[in-house]
Design a protein around this motif. Structure first.
Motif, PDB file in Angstrom:
ATOM      1  N   GLY A   1      -0.987   4.299  -1.644  1.00 17.35           N
ATOM      2  CA  GLY A   1      -0.626   4.914  -3.061  1.00 17.35           C
ATOM      3  C   GLY A   1       0.782   4.470  -3.307  1.00 17.35           C
ATOM      4  O   GLY A   1       1.100   4.119  -4.440  1.00 17.35           O
ATOM      5  N   VAL A   2       1.807   4.731  -2.271  1.00 17.25           N
ATOM      6  CA  VAL A   2       3.228   4.355  -2.694  1.00 17.25           C
ATOM      7  C   VAL A   2       3.209   2.885  -3.001  1.00 17.25           C
ATOM      8  O   VAL A   2       4.094   2.555  -3.961  1.00 17.25           O
ATOM      9  CB  VAL A   2       4.096   4.639  -1.499  1.00 17.25           C
ATOM     10  N   MET A   3       2.609   2.060  -2.180  1.00 16.93           N
ATOM     11  CA  MET A   3       2.606   0.739  -2.317  1.00 16.93           C
ATOM     12  C   MET A   3       1.874   0.117  -3.669  1.00 16.93           C
ATOM     13  O   MET A   3       2.309  -0.920  -4.438  1.00 16.93           O
ATOM     14  CB  MET A   3       2.232  -0.200  -1.081  1.00 16.93           C
ATOM     15  N   LYS A   4       1.019   0.845  -3.950  1.00 20.91           N
ATOM     16  CA  LYS A   4       0.418   0.473  -5.509  1.00 20.91           C
ATOM     17  C   LYS A   4       1.158   0.660  -6.578  1.00 20.91           C
ATOM     18  O   LYS A   4       1.472  -0.280  -7.330  1.00 20.91           O
ATOM     19  CB  LYS A   4      -0.694   1.391  -5.801  1.00 20.91           C
ATOM     20  N   ALA A   5       2.140   1.772  -6.301  1.00 20.36           N
ATOM     21  CA  ALA A   5       3.033   2.066  -7.438  1.00 20.36           C
ATOM     22  C   ALA A   5       4.030   0.842  -7.321  1.00 20.36           C
ATOM     23  O   ALA A   5       4.503   0.504  -8.375  1.00 20.36           O
ATOM     24  CB  ALA A   5       3.635   3.366  -7.296  1.00 20.36           C
ATOM     25  N   ALA A   6       4.453   0.568  -6.285  1.00 19.06           N
ATOM     26  CA  ALA A   6       5.819  -0.370  -6.075  1.00 19.06           C
ATOM     27  C   ALA A   6       5.014  -1.929  -6.424  1.00 19.06           C
ATOM     28  O   ALA A   6       5.860  -2.676  -7.184  1.00 19.06           O
ATOM     29  CB  ALA A   6       6.034  -0.629  -4.573  1.00 19.06           C
ATOM     30  N   SER A   7       3.764  -2.268  -6.210  1.00 14.13           N
ATOM     31  CA  SER A   7       3.376  -3.337  -6.530  1.00 14.13           C
ATOM     32  C   SER A   7       2.925  -3.433  -8.289  1.00 14.13           C
ATOM     33  O   SER A   7       3.138  -4.464  -8.759  1.00 14.13           O
ATOM     34  CB  SER A   7       1.930  -3.674  -5.921  1.00 14.13           C
ATOM     35  N   ILE A   8       2.673  -2.467  -8.698  1.00 11.42           N
ATOM     36  CA  ILE A   8       2.494  -2.533 -10.258  1.00 11.42           C
ATOM     37  C   ILE A   8       3.869  -2.684 -10.897  1.00 11.42           C
ATOM     38  O   ILE A   8       4.021  -3.218 -12.147  1.00 11.42           O
ATOM     39  CB  ILE A   8       2.013  -0.983 -10.788  1.00 11.42           C
ATOM     40  N   ALA A   9       4.954  -2.097 -10.252  1.00 11.67           N
ATOM     41  CA  ALA A   9       6.426  -2.476 -10.783  1.00 11.67           C
ATOM     42  C   ALA A   9       7.043  -3.866 -10.670  1.00 11.67           C
ATOM     43  O   ALA A   9       7.541  -4.292 -11.335  1.00 11.67           O
ATOM     44  CB  ALA A   9       7.280  -1.350 -10.205  1.00 11.67           C
TER      45      ALA A   9
ATOM     46  N   MET B   1       5.690  -6.074  -0.502  1.00 10.10           N
ATOM     47  CA  MET B   1       5.543  -6.308   0.725  1.00 10.10           C
ATOM     48  C   MET B   1       6.747  -7.261   1.625  1.00 10.10           C
ATOM     49  O   MET B   1       7.113  -6.860   2.457  1.00 10.10           O
ATOM     50  CB  MET B   1       4.157  -7.356   0.964  1.00 10.10           C
ATOM     51  N   CYS B   2       7.277  -8.078   0.648  1.00  7.65           N
ATOM     52  CA  CYS B   2       8.391  -8.539   1.278  1.00  7.65           C
ATOM     53  C   CYS B   2       9.594  -7.925   1.363  1.00  7.65           C
ATOM     54  O   CYS B   2      10.034  -7.816   2.775  1.00  7.65           O
ATOM     55  CB  CYS B   2       8.988  -9.936   0.014  1.00  7.65           C
ATOM     56  N   TRP B   3      10.113  -7.117   0.441  1.00 10.48           N
ATOM     57  CA  TRP B   3      11.136  -6.043   0.623  1.00 10.48           C
ATOM     58  C   TRP B   3      10.864  -4.802   1.717  1.00 10.48           C
ATOM     59  O   TRP B   3      11.480  -4.410   2.424  1.00 10.48           O
ATOM     60  CB  TRP B   3      11.570  -5.584  -0.337  1.00 10.48           C
ATOM     61  N   ARG B   4       9.425  -4.456   1.668  1.00 14.21           N
ATOM     62  CA  ARG B   4       9.303  -3.582   2.566  1.00 14.21           C
ATOM     63  C   ARG B   4       9.232  -3.979   4.064  1.00 14.21           C
ATOM     64  O   ARG B   4       9.530  -3.384   4.823  1.00 14.21           O
ATOM     65  CB  ARG B   4       7.789  -3.062   2.309  1.00 14.21           C
TER      66      ARG B   4
ATOM     67  N   TRP C   1      13.220   0.523  -4.937  1.00 13.07           N
ATOM     68  CA  TRP C   1      13.655   0.507  -3.495  1.00 13.07           C
ATOM     69  C   TRP C   1      13.402   2.034  -2.896  1.00 13.07           C
ATOM     70  O   TRP C   1      13.086   1.843  -1.879  1.00 13.07           O
ATOM     71  CB  TRP C   1      15.048   0.372  -3.689  1.00 13.07           C
ATOM     72  N   SER C   2      13.195   2.883  -3.766  1.00 10.23           N
ATOM     73  CA  SER C   2      12.891   4.321  -2.846  1.00 10.23           C
ATOM     74  C   SER C   2      11.551   4.228  -2.828  1.00 10.23           C
ATOM     75  O   SER C   2      10.955   4.757  -1.660  1.00 10.23           O
ATOM     76  CB  SER C   2      13.226   5.280  -3.985  1.00 10.23           C
ATOM     77  N   LEU C   3      10.771   3.628  -3.492  1.00 10.70           N
ATOM     78  CA  LEU C   3       9.149   3.441  -3.120  1.00 10.70           C
ATOM     79  C   LEU C   3       9.132   2.438  -1.964  1.00 10.70           C
ATOM     80  O   LEU C   3       8.516   2.867  -0.935  1.00 10.70           O
ATOM     81  CB  LEU C   3       8.466   2.913  -4.255  1.00 10.70           C
ATOM     82  N   VAL C   4       9.864   1.601  -1.814  1.00 13.26           N
ATOM     83  CA  VAL C   4       9.779   0.580  -0.827  1.00 13.26           C
ATOM     84  C   VAL C   4      10.087   1.014   0.561  1.00 13.26           C
ATOM     85  O   VAL C   4       9.680   0.948   1.637  1.00 13.26           O
ATOM     86  CB  VAL C   4      10.570  -0.700  -1.036  1.00 13.26           C
ATOM     87  N   LEU C   5      11.153   1.805   0.527  1.00 10.95           N
ATOM     88  CA  LEU C   5      11.804   2.437   1.794  1.00 10.95           C
ATOM     89  C   LEU C   5      10.830   3.618   2.105  1.00 10.95           C
ATOM     90  O   LEU C   5      10.587   3.919   3.353  1.00 10.95           O
ATOM     91  CB  LEU C   5      13.260   3.255   1.523  1.00 10.95           C
ATOM     92  N   VAL C   6      10.325   4.660   1.364  1.00 10.91           N
ATOM     93  CA  VAL C   6       9.124   5.430   1.773  1.00 10.91           C
ATOM     94  C   VAL C   6       8.142   4.776   2.145  1.00 10.91           C
ATOM     95  O   VAL C   6       7.575   5.167   3.381  1.00 10.91           O
ATOM     96  CB  VAL C   6       8.797   6.194   0.432  1.00 10.91           C
ATOM     97  N   SER C   7       7.698   3.777   1.574  1.00  6.69           N
ATOM     98  CA  SER C   7       6.431   2.750   2.254  1.00  6.69           C
ATOM     99  C   SER C   7       6.803   2.559   3.524  1.00  6.69           C
ATOM    100  O   SER C   7       5.875   2.466   4.403  1.00  6.69           O
ATOM    101  CB  SER C   7       6.113   1.816   1.135  1.00  6.69           C
ATOM    102  N   ALA C   8       7.846   1.914   3.837  1.00  5.66           N
ATOM    103  CA  ALA C   8       8.241   1.303   4.900  1.00  5.66           C
ATOM    104  C   ALA C   8       8.200   2.373   5.998  1.00  5.66           C
ATOM    105  O   ALA C   8       7.966   2.072   7.460  1.00  5.66           O
ATOM    106  CB  ALA C   8       9.615   0.620   4.995  1.00  5.66           C
ATOM    107  N   ALA C   9       8.736   3.488   5.751  1.00  9.03           N
ATOM    108  CA  ALA C   9       8.969   4.627   6.820  1.00  9.03           C
ATOM    109  C   ALA C   9       7.513   4.945   7.140  1.00  9.03           C
ATOM    110  O   ALA C   9       7.036   5.121   8.331  1.00  9.03           O
ATOM    111  CB  ALA C   9       9.665   5.950   6.373  1.00  9.03           C
TER     112      ALA C   9
END
Length: 296
Positions: A31-39, A46-49, A218-226
């Protein structure tokens, strides 16, 4: 007189619980990545995650003192990292164009393929309970799909459908590689190298396809990475303790979490066909995992 070996129930239950928790966190991450991918697009997200995940896991990998992996182990890390990268980009590309729960449902052809790949590549014997449970769960997916795709589809939805199905085939290979990787390396090493390989592989096209994210992204990417790192470690530990065919049917439970996340985050409705399908999916998972535990 031959006596049957006594199997410890916790030894079977703990990997199942770890896998289910890992899958739940993966669904939240989706769900977090869907929001980041829309943005910023699926490729960039995926690259920055990958970069964020590698930075998070690097200190833990060093602290555990495992050292650089042997060439044979590194080969598996690189192979799974590349397969997972392509798989994930296609999956999140599809999720941008499909509801979260539908994307997860379509990906459920992967465990069926993985059962046979596990037999082919890992030498595991495919038990009737694993096949029967997976088929029952697949019927649940068919019920859900019948309720969701009963009207005309636009071009973007078709693109999302095709991308998700191709991703599912790669995900089946990824599941088998996950089992191989779990037998060769510790969970924190698996999580670190998967993130690192993802960033290095997708970084080859970053100049063209991965613009540097804003602070909000970036906040979405960081949460997704964790979430991804914790999920990978849980799944790696589980697959190191139990056979792939015991854990693979649990992949179907991800739909339950995806439906909840999609409803809360994206206002995606929960329909009666969805609930009927989920019932079949859970029944199939219970049948397959209990059958696998009894045969162990």
């Amino acid at each position: 007189m031959n006596e049957k070996p006594v199997i410890s129930v916790p030894s079977v239950l703990l990997p199942i619980l770890a896998a289910m928790l890992g899958l739940g966190l993966f669904s939240v991450m989706d769900g977090v990545m869907k929001a980041a991918s829309i943005a910023v697009g699926a490729y960039a997200a995926m690259c920055w995650r990958g970069l964020a995940g590698a930075a998070m896991m690097f200190p833990l990998w060093l602290w555990r003192g495992q050292g650089w992996p042997a060439p044979a182990v590194l080969k598996v890390h690189v192979l799974r990292g590349v397969v997972a990268s392509v798989m994930a980009v296609l999956f999140f590309y599809g999720l941008v164009r499909l509801p979260l729960a539908e994307g997860i449902a379509l990906s459920f052809i992967a465990p069926l393929i993985a059962l046979y790949l596990a037999a082919l590549l890992l030498g595991e014997k495919v038990r009737p309970a694993a096949i029967g449970g997976s088929v029952l769960a697949l019927l649940g997916v068919a019920v859900i799909a019948g309720g969701k795709f009963d009207g005309p589809a636009d071009a973007e939805a078709v693109k999302g459908l095709i991308a998700t199905l191709v991703s599912a085939v790669l995900y089946a290979w990824n599941l088998v590689l996950q089992r191989q990787q779990a037998l060769l390396a510790r969970p924190e090493e698996v999580a670190f190298f998967q993130a690192l390989v993802t960033f290095l592989f997708l970084g080859l096209g970053a100049w063209w396809f991965a613009p540097f994210p804003s602070s909000e992204v970036w906040s979405l990417v960081l949460v997704s990475a964790a979430l991804s790192a914790v999920s990978i470690m849980l799944m790696s530990w589980a697959y190191g303790q139990a056979e792939a065919q015991v854990l693979v049917p649990l992949e179907y439970t991800a739909f339950i979490w995806a439906a909840i996340v999609g409803w809360i985050a994206f206002a995606e409705p929960v329909t009666m066909p969805m609930l009927m399908g989920v019932s079949l999916i859970v029944a199939g998972c219970l049948y397959a995992t209990r059958g696998g535990a009894a045969a162990s």
